[in-house]
Design a protein around this motif. Structure first.
Motif, short mmCIF file in Angstrom:
data_model
loop_
_atom_site.label_atom_id
_atom_site.label_comp_id
_atom_site.label_asym_id
_atom_site.label_seq_id
_atom_site.Cartn_x
_atom_site.Cartn_y
_atom_site.Cartn_z
N LYS A 185 0.90 -1.09 0.13
CA LYS A 185 -0.23 -0.10 0.19
C LYS A 185 0.74 1.27 -0.08
N LEU A 186 1.79 1.35 0.88
CA LEU A 186 2.86 2.53 0.79
C LEU A 186 3.58 2.62 -0.51
N ILE A 187 3.95 1.71 -1.16
CA ILE A 187 4.91 1.79 -2.33
C ILE A 187 3.64 2.13 -3.33
N GLU A 188 2.42 1.80 -3.29
CA GLU A 188 1.52 2.42 -4.25
C GLU A 188 1.32 3.83 -4.19
N LEU A 189 1.13 4.20 -2.79
CA LEU A 189 0.99 5.71 -2.42
C LEU A 189 2.20 6.56 -3.00
N TYR A 190 3.66 5.95 -2.92
CA TYR A 190 4.85 6.55 -3.15
C TYR A 190 4.77 6.80 -4.72
N LYS A 191 4.29 5.55 -5.27
CA LYS A 191 4.56 5.63 -6.75
C LYS A 191 3.39 7.04 -7.40
N ALA A 192 2.31 6.92 -6.57
CA ALA A 192 1.19 7.89 -7.15
C ALA A 192 1.60 9.33 -6.55
N LYS A 193 2.37 9.45 -5.49
CA LYS A 193 2.80 10.71 -5.26
C LYS A 193 1.51 11.31 -4.31
N ASP A 194 0.58 10.35 -3.82
CA ASP A 194 -0.66 10.99 -3.39
C ASP A 194 -0.30 10.97 -1.87
N LEU A 195 0.16 12.50 -1.43
CA LEU A 195 0.54 12.71 -0.07
C LEU A 195 -0.50 12.86 1.02
N PRO A 196 -1.70 13.51 0.53
CA PRO A 196 -2.78 13.42 1.39
C PRO A 196 -3.30 12.20 2.11
N GLU A 197 -3.70 11.20 1.05
CA GLU A 197 -3.98 9.79 1.27
C GLU A 197 -2.65 9.27 2.11
N LEU A 198 -1.63 9.31 1.81
CA LEU A 198 -0.18 8.77 2.37
C LEU A 198 -0.33 9.11 3.97
#
Length: 391
Positions: A185-198
């Motif tokens: 999940k974290l890798i997915e968020l890092y790839k997407a650069k989705d900082l609020p969701e992160l």
């Protein structure tokens, strides 16, 4: 399918007409000659292979990009290459079997299931270079320098180099002792650069405040040279692998600054856009007006293990067709000679002599070809002579 539809190409599949094809071929030859001058030997892997060989060690991301077909001879599943790296790793490990440093280059078409790159193409002409048998920072710097030189020779200016290291992300995830699902999940968020969701997701994890600080700040470590200083402070004492990765990034950036002072440097310590087979330094070249990388590479030390030889490796690739679309490639056009149909041995000999001298000689099939000629070949007495065409 209507008659008009029969001329349509699939989305993301294109063709090069004569002028564009000449530019692509000129640049291909120029860049391969450059690589040869650096000591890289050309290899030409097959367009398709058995799937288990083609994708061995390459990761699921490349598997998704690969077209699959059934071999009518063996009944086995085959794949059309979407990337050269695993093929070149197989050549180094299984075919060449050298013990020392091996420098290899390649250029050819690849086919991908989904559009990628600057122009959304599914059929780039991929050109690249790889070093096998050396695991030090020196080979990282060499390959990176060759990539920048390749882009410079192609005519690109105002380049920005993006640097990262996969050990930083993997090191933080390892220290935090996260479950596999949480890491994914974290890798997915890092790839997407989705900082609020992160931020929301990290807050929900059962971690201490320091670990949460590492996870949420990792994708925010993005920018100029000051990023390395911030990272050294934030991750001080976390792990040896992270400290070594930051030191390597500093060493590489110093070398690039000395060799290519006009290239801008940018750091992204959570870069996970590259293929999953990368194991160390990762890098990409950008132009300020374009969002996608024009060249990309990195280290991948484990990819040859599945072929029986685990050798350190590093390399890069770019798309020749995309490069031609970004620069004004100048192709010198040979003078065109319009000759009569070769009905005698003497005329045939003269035409071949002109071709060997660099002229483009076409035999006159109809009158329309005269408009494309610079000279005509005419018999004067017993001698065939070039006569300029008057416009």
């Amino acid at each position: 399918m209507t008659l008009a539809d029969r001329w349509l190409l699939p989305e993301g599949v294109d063709e090069a007409l004569p002028l564009q094809a000449a530019k692509i071929e000129h640049l291909r030859r120029t860049l391969l000659n450059l690589h040869e001058s650096w000591g890289y030997q050309l290899v030409i892997p097959p367009l398709l292979e058995y799937l288990d060989s083609l994708l061995t060690g390459a990761g699921s991301d490349l598997e998704i990009e690969t077209f699959k077909v059934i071999d009518q001879l063996s009944g086995r599943l085959m794949g059309i290459r979407a990337d050269f790296t695993s093929q070149v790793a197989r050549i180094d490990a299984h075919c060449l079997k050298g013990e020392g440093v091996q420098r290899l280059s390649y250029c050819g078409s690849v086919l991908r299931t989904m559009p990628t790159g600057l122009d959304g193409s599914r059929c780039p002409i991929q050109l690249g270079a790889e070093i096998y048998g050396h695991g030090g920072v020196e080979s990282d710097i060499e390959v990176l320098s060759l990539m920048l030189q390749t882009l410079s020779v192609a005519g690109l200016k105002n380049l920005v180099l993006d640097l990262g290291h996969v050990d930083i992300v993997s090191g933080i995830l390892s220290v935090c002792q996260l479950e596999e699902e949480q890491q994914s999940k974290l890798i997915e968020l890092y790839k997407a650069k989705d900082l609020p969701e992160l931020d929301r997701y990290v807050e929900s994890l059962d971690l201490d405040a320091k670990q949460k600080e590492w996870l949420v700040n990792l994708p925010r470590l993005c920018g100029g040279a000051e990023v390395l200083q911030r990272a050294e402070t934030l991750f001080a004492g976390v792990s040896d692998s992270i400290a070594q990765a930051l030191a390597l990034l500093s060493q590489v950036s110093d070398a690039v600054t000395k060799r290519f002072p006009d290239v801008g440097l940018h750091f992204d310590l959570s870069d996970l856009v590259s293929y999953s087979y990368h194991t160390g330094l990762v890098f990409a070249a950008y132009l300020p007006a374009h969002g996608n990388a024009i060249a990309r590479g990195g280290r991948y030390n484990n990819i040859g293990q599945v072929f029986g030889r685990s050798r350190p490796a590093t390399g890069f690739s770019t798309d020749v067709k995309a490069l031609v679309g970004l620069v004004d490639v100048s192709v010198e056009q040979a003078s065109t000679v319009l000759a009569p149909i070769c009905s005698s041995a003497e005329l045939w000999q003269k035409v071949n002599e002109l071709r060997s001298e660099g002229y483009r000689v076409i035999e006159a099939l109809d009158g329309s070809e005269l408009a494309r000629a610079d000279f005509t070949l005419e018999l004067s007495g017993q001698i065939w002579q070039l006569v300029p065409v008057k416009n």
